[in-house]
Design an enzyme around this catalytic site. Structure first.
Site, PDB file in Angstrom:
ATOM      1  N   PHE A   1       0.821  -1.219   0.000  1.00 29.91           N
ATOM      2  CA  PHE A   1       0.000   0.000   0.000  1.00 29.91           C
ATOM      3  C   PHE A   1       0.855   1.269   0.000  1.00 29.91           C
ATOM      4  CE2 PHE A   1      -0.157   2.575   3.883  1.00 29.91           C
ATOM      5  CZ  PHE A   1       0.663   1.862   4.724  1.00 29.91           C
ATOM      6  N   LYS A   2       2.135   1.147   0.316  1.00 29.98           N
ATOM      7  CA  LYS A   2       3.018   2.318   0.301  1.00 29.98           C
ATOM      8  C   LYS A   2       2.991   3.014  -1.067  1.00 29.98           C
ATOM      9  CE  LYS A   2       5.163   1.441   4.414  1.00 29.98           C
ATOM     10  NZ  LYS A   2       4.449   0.253   4.923  1.00 29.98           N
ATOM     11  N   ASP A   3       2.706   2.253  -2.129  1.00 30.63           N
ATOM     12  CA  ASP A   3       2.629   2.853  -3.468  1.00 30.63           C
ATOM     13  C   ASP A   3       1.528   3.905  -3.572  1.00 30.63           C
ATOM     14  OD1 ASP A   3       4.680   1.342  -4.670  1.00 30.63           O
ATOM     15  OD2 ASP A   3       3.307  -0.334  -5.038  1.00 30.63           O
TER      16      ASP A   3
END
Ligand code: PLP
Length: 500
Positions: free
Chosen positions: A112-114
């Site tokens: 989810f860091k993207d």
């Protein structure tokens, strides 16, 4: 919209400056002066929009020094079909009558860091342009795995920036390591550190605080900045997907007028769940925010007792991106909950630094408990939850998402509150494939296989498609070989930047 420091010594700062600086000069975190309120009309209009249109509308409230077309360029540069393998960007998957999972891992690094690190470089470039920045921005990152690769992917070949990532030589998974050492780009540098994540993190913090060294960099027209979730530019894009999830539920007819939703988040640094809190303050009707922890359960204790205490052993778990004892973003929550009482926040942070704990007292504690609920999940329970979810729902989840599913089940049992709940799914199951394979496959199927072979077996066994970003990773050329000692990190930065 201007920004202030959570410790009170900086105010009236523009969004562009806040994004460039990363952290406030008094050591606090930047927060917006006020939280914008979405109206009924906003919600009604946004319901018919796609993810990008929703993002543009929400970001505009916070980026008032950006033009409409700049925001549009940032959003379209990040959330497009080149970067995301799913048109709706953050799809909701229905697992039960009232149970939804929001998949936040369709970006280029499968975590989810993207969602934030794809847009942060665009926000950074725009901020540099609008403030007439003449120095190069050097992003320094210490990573336990996911942030490093997502930041490399985001900042690769972004003009005016360079990115240096330090990862613990023995502390990341094989997939995570390969993802980083095969990274392409003319401005990217990667080094393994002979130490653990804390050593790498302390080394990076040390470089940030070396005034002499920052002066040397300044002479070379360079400035350091951060891509960790202390940077507001990383938190802001995360508010969007929670609002978007609510809008999708409304559109689908899953909610009756006046219904509240719960959101369950696998939590480490408290960034992701804090974004959900902001979404609530902006107008999304939220019942409870369910904070799911692994055995590093500092936050569970805090939410249950109002005492934050990180004097405890650090546990290595199979959900490594949540192995953290100091959750930086809690500082922002405390600032909001105390109605911006910066001196209180500064005092608690001082206590945390000097003795490793602080007590917020009964009034603040009550407000925390009104919004949040928390429990934790062991590695064994994580594996059992992956297995059960696969067998019962035929849905494959990674180890971090499993922590949230498990804690949500505990919440249901303990409260009986069966409001519609969105569970944040933070990584593709293939990113932590060996643990996932152990949960759903038999031991002899996996005997004597390496991490990459296991991924292909997992794909074959489950019929779930492996993301293209992970497929073939074992054959990609290794471009970064640097390994350094803990004490040589600054020297390594100088070598990368060609500074004598
Ligand atoms: C970073 C990360 C988390 C923790 O998110 P925070 O914002 O630090 O609370 C959870 N799951 C995965 C897969 C992550 O990469």
């Amino acid at each position: 919209m201007n920004y202030i420091s959570s410790r009170g010594q900086a105010w009236g700062i523009s969004a562009a400056e806040v994004i460039k600086k990363g952290i406030a000069p008094d050591g606090g975190l930047f927060v917006p002066e006020y939280i914008p309120q979405l109206t009924k009309e906003d919600f009604a209009a946004m319901e018919g929009w796609n993810y990008q249109e929703r993002a543009r509308h929400i970001l505009a409230y916070y980026l008032s020094d950006f033009t409409e077309s700049e925001i549009k360029d940032c959003v379209e540069g990040a959330y497009n079909s080149k970067n995301f393998d799913e048109g709706s960007i953050a799809p909701l998957v229905k697992l039960g009558e009232k149970k939804y999972v929001q998949e936040l891992w369709h970006g280029p690094t499968c975590a989810f860091k993207d969602m934030a690190l794809q847009i942060l470089p665009h926000l950074m470039s725009t901020s540099m342009n609008t403030t007439g920045e003449t120095s190069e921005i050097v992003i320094l990152v210490a990573t336990s795995g996911d942030t490093g690769k997502a930041a490399l992917e985001g900042f690769s070949d972004v003009p005016g920036t360079r990115i240096i990532v330090f990862y613990p030589d023995q502390g990341v998974s094989e997939v995570q390591k390969r993802q980083m050492v095969t990274q392409e780009g003319s401005n990217v540098y990667v080094a393994g550190v002979r130490g653990n994540f804390d050593d790498a993190q302390n080394g990076v913090k040390g470089i940030f605080s070396q005034e002499d060294y920052n002066l040397v960099l300044k002479q070379q027209q360079m400035k350091l900045s951060s891509a960790n979730s202390i940077n507001w530019g990383r938190l802001l894009p995360q508010i969007v997907y929670y609002i978007s999830a609510y809008l999708d539920l409304c559109k689908e007819g899953a909610l009756k007028s006046g219904d509240k939703i719960n959101i369950a988040v696998p939590t480490g640094n408290f960034g992701n769940i804090l974004a959900a809190y902001y979404a609530g303050r902006m107008g999304v009707p939220i019942g409870k925010l369910i904070c799911a922890a692994n055995t590093n359960n500092v936050l569970t204790d805090f939410i249950r007792k109002g005492v934050y205490n990180c004097n405890r052993p650090f546990e290595k778990t199979i959900s490594p991106s949540m192995d953290i004892l100091i959750s930086s973003n809690l500082e922002r929550l405390l600032f909001e909950i105390t109605a911006h009482d910066a001196s209180k926040v500064a005092a608690w942070m001082e206590e945390l630094k000097s003795r490793g704990n602080y007590d917020v007292g009964p009034e603040v504690y009550q407000q925390v408990a009104d919004c949040f609920w928390s429990d934790c999940c062991s590695d064994q329970e994580t594996i059992a939850t992956i297995r059960r979810t696969w067998q019962k729902d035929h849905y494959l989840i990674d180890t971090h998402t499993a922590v949230a599913v498990n804690v949500y089940e505990k919440y249901l049992q303990s409260t009986g509150d069966n409001s519609v709940t969105v569970i944040a799914s933070t990584a593709s199951p293939f990113k932590f494939g060996s643990s996932v394979a152990k949960a759903v496959m038999s031991e002899d199927m996996l005997a004597d296989r390496n991490e990459f072979e296991i991924l292909y077996l997992l794909e074959e066994f489950t019929g779930v498609r492996m993301p293209a970003a992970i497929k073939g990773l074992e054959n990609r050329p290794i471009l970064h070989n640097t390994i350094c000692q803990i004490d040589d990190m600054q020297k390594t930065v100088s070598q990368f930047l060609n500074i004598k």
